[in-house]
Design a protein around this motif. Sequence first.
Motif, PDB file in Angstrom:
ATOM      1  N   HIS A  66      45.266  41.437  50.477  1.00  0.00           N
ATOM      2  CA  HIS A  66      45.076  42.086  49.227  1.00  0.00           C
ATOM      3  C   HIS A  66      45.487  43.477  49.472  1.00  0.00           C
ATOM      4  CE1 HIS A  66      43.564  38.281  47.593  1.00  0.00           C
ATOM      5  NE2 HIS A  66      43.001  38.007  48.548  1.00  0.00           N
ATOM      6  N   ILE A 137      45.566  44.862  43.271  1.00  0.00           N
ATOM      7  CA  ILE A 137      44.157  44.886  42.786  1.00  0.00           C
ATOM      8  C   ILE A 137      43.997  46.501  42.375  1.00  0.00           C
ATOM      9  CG2 ILE A 137      41.731  44.721  43.094  1.00  0.00           C
ATOM     10  CD1 ILE A 137      42.383  42.395  44.925  1.00  0.00           C
ATOM     11  N   GLU A 160      47.350  41.691  40.618  1.00  0.00           N
ATOM     12  CA  GLU A 160      46.264  40.629  40.746  1.00  0.00           C
ATOM     13  C   GLU A 160      44.941  40.344  40.101  1.00  0.00           C
ATOM     14  OE1 GLU A 160      44.341  38.846  44.884  1.00  0.00           O
ATOM     15  OE2 GLU A 160      45.866  40.261  45.018  1.00  0.00           O
ATOM     16  N   ALA A 161      44.516  41.800  39.950  1.00  0.00           N
ATOM     17  CA  ALA A 161      43.114  41.967  39.183  1.00  0.00           C
ATOM     18  C   ALA A 161      42.888  43.309  39.032  1.00  0.00           C
ATOM     19  CB  ALA A 161      42.044  41.298  40.169  1.00  0.00           C
ATOM     20  N   VAL A 163      39.818  46.022  39.281  1.00  0.00           N
ATOM     21  CA  VAL A 163      38.381  46.456  39.284  1.00  0.00           C
ATOM     22  C   VAL A 163      37.993  47.802  38.577  1.00  0.00           C
ATOM     23  CG1 VAL A 163      36.604  46.745  40.914  1.00  0.00           C
ATOM     24  CG2 VAL A 163      38.228  45.079  41.450  1.00  0.00           C
ATOM     25  N   ILE A 253      43.214  38.664  32.891  1.00  0.00           N
ATOM     26  CA  ILE A 253      43.464  38.695  34.367  1.00  0.00           C
ATOM     27  C   ILE A 253      42.018  38.771  34.885  1.00  0.00           C
ATOM     28  CG2 ILE A 253      45.848  39.581  34.448  1.00  0.00           C
ATOM     29  CD1 ILE A 253      44.602  42.226  35.288  1.00  0.00           C
ATOM     30  N   PRO A 254      41.670  38.424  36.201  1.00  0.00           N
ATOM     31  CA  PRO A 254      40.362  38.591  36.673  1.00  0.00           C
ATOM     32  C   PRO A 254      39.857  40.070  36.565  1.00  0.00           C
ATOM     33  CG  PRO A 254      41.651  37.117  38.136  1.00  0.00           C
ATOM     34  CD  PRO A 254      42.573  37.823  37.110  1.00  0.00           C
ATOM     35  N   MET A 255      38.927  40.173  36.120  1.00  0.00           N
ATOM     36  CA  MET A 255      38.290  41.823  36.009  1.00  0.00           C
ATOM     37  C   MET A 255      36.779  41.961  36.443  1.00  0.00           C
ATOM     38  SD  MET A 255      39.879  43.354  32.333  1.00  0.00           S
ATOM     39  CE  MET A 255      39.743  45.000  32.919  1.00  0.00           C
ATOM     40  N   ASN A 283      37.927  35.350  33.389  1.00  0.00           N
ATOM     41  CA  ASN A 283      37.245  35.597  34.403  1.00  0.00           C
ATOM     42  C   ASN A 283      36.712  37.293  34.571  1.00  0.00           C
ATOM     43  OD1 ASN A 283      36.348  35.852  37.358  1.00  0.00           O
ATOM     44  ND2 ASN A 283      38.194  35.351  38.272  1.00  0.00           N
ATOM     45  N   ALA A 284      35.650  37.674  33.768  1.00  0.00           N
ATOM     46  CA  ALA A 284      35.499  39.069  33.809  1.00  0.00           C
ATOM     47  C   ALA A 284      33.875  39.331  34.185  1.00  0.00           C
ATOM     48  CB  ALA A 284      35.992  39.622  32.962  1.00  0.00           C
ATOM     49  N   ILE A 311      36.748  39.301  45.141  1.00  0.00           N
ATOM     50  CA  ILE A 311      38.190  39.141  45.935  1.00  0.00           C
ATOM     51  C   ILE A 311      38.212  37.644  46.507  1.00  0.00           C
ATOM     52  CG2 ILE A 311      39.860  39.584  47.315  1.00  0.00           C
ATOM     53  CD1 ILE A 311      39.270  42.856  46.749  1.00  0.00           C
ATOM     54  N   ASP A 314      37.643  34.747  44.365  1.00  0.00           N
ATOM     55  CA  ASP A 314      39.012  34.546  43.369  1.00  0.00           C
ATOM     56  C   ASP A 314      39.959  34.097  44.343  1.00  0.00           C
ATOM     57  OD1 ASP A 314      40.300  34.725  40.888  1.00  0.00           O
ATOM     58  OD2 ASP A 314      41.518  36.183  41.960  1.00  0.00           O
TER      59      ASP A 314
END
Length: 432
Positions: A66, A137, A160-161, A163, A253-255, A283-284, A311, A314
């Motif tokens: 990643h 990310i 991808e995500a 943060v 998205i993943p957060m 997904n947060a 990470i 996920d």
Amino acid sequence: MKKILRITGKILLLLVIVLVFLIGGIFIYNKIMLVSEEALIEKPIGQYVEVDGHKMNIYTEGEGKHTLLFLSGSGTAAPVLDFKSLYSLLSSDYRIVVIEKFGYGFSDVVDSERSFETILRQDREALTKAGIEGPYILCPHSMSGIEAIMWAQNYPDEVEAIVGLDMALPRAYDNWDWDSTIKKERLAAFARELGIVRFFYSDSQLPEKLTDKEKKIYRALAASKAVNTCIINEGLAIPDAVTEIDRKPKPDIPMLMFVSDGHETGVENWIEIQIDYISDLTNAEVIELDCGHYVHNFRQDIIAEKLVEFIEEDSEEEVEMILQIDGKEIPVTWEDNASVDALSELAANGLEIQMSMYGGFEQVGSIGSSIARDDKQTTTSAGDIVLYSGNQIVVFYGSNSWAYTKLGKINLSEDELTELLGNGDVTLTLSR
């Protein structure tokens, strides 16, 4: 009475004279220090790439599956050093990348428009020229949250995500006093020219994890560049960026959102805005840290711990499918869609595909059956793996435009892909 006025006048005059001499002394001292500090900041901590005819600094550290891409908040004088407290805890497992936009750190100051579309284009171009491929990310601090959301909206395959490091969100700017902000920034720019800003970057105010030399570099960069024209102009561009973001769907998205106590942000309902933003995402999560705005310098240990958990959790949900080309295992980031799920089922017992070169830019082969497809008009790039007509897999070492279903991305450089795929037909094997 007149005597009192004369005495008062003399005192005021004396104070003015002292103030003028003090400011003059600070100005001269700062000029002397700037000259003495030139050697400290002559070479970047990172590498220069040319974008729009100017130098932009990109810093990388570590290796891993990643890539964590750090984007600084408005006015951060030395992003590479500012994020060090956090990324030094992560570089043993992940690839770290810090972009210093124009006007920041070692990058050039440019006197041009700073729309967020321009900033995003320049950042993507810099990464390409540095040979750093996505997906990323994104780890934005403060104002860069706006760029991160725009990035995910416009280039979803590259993100991808997200943060968030106390990142700003569109609603944070709904009641912002722009006139006051610009006046303060211009006053700060004037203070930098006088040399006063230097004293706001004492050792005690800088990230404590930095070495003495790194603190000197940070201070030198701040004294020479803090609150320059790039920073003022990008602040003026925020309202248009928010309008553009609001026109498009929120990226689902993943957060993972690390949030300060909000006191240093100037936004009364800062925490509530963060919680509300993620309320309808799949997904947060928001993690409140009860600290100042530069969360990555106050709570770096807990951020690193929770970030790794995020990470890896996920990643456990990602498709575990192995790609080999002529017996060599190739690193791939697979998409999360029905087509990849179906392909993974076929790969469960091993799937060997005889590929053929075509057009000087791709290898194509039949998978032996038809699977789910969701074709969209796509302009591919080197490394893209796509499904064509529901029954053929295509791997690109060049580019083409057609209706495909995206399957994944090979994590190799264009030169490596050309060497691998451009010298004759190959055998592709998928397994789990």
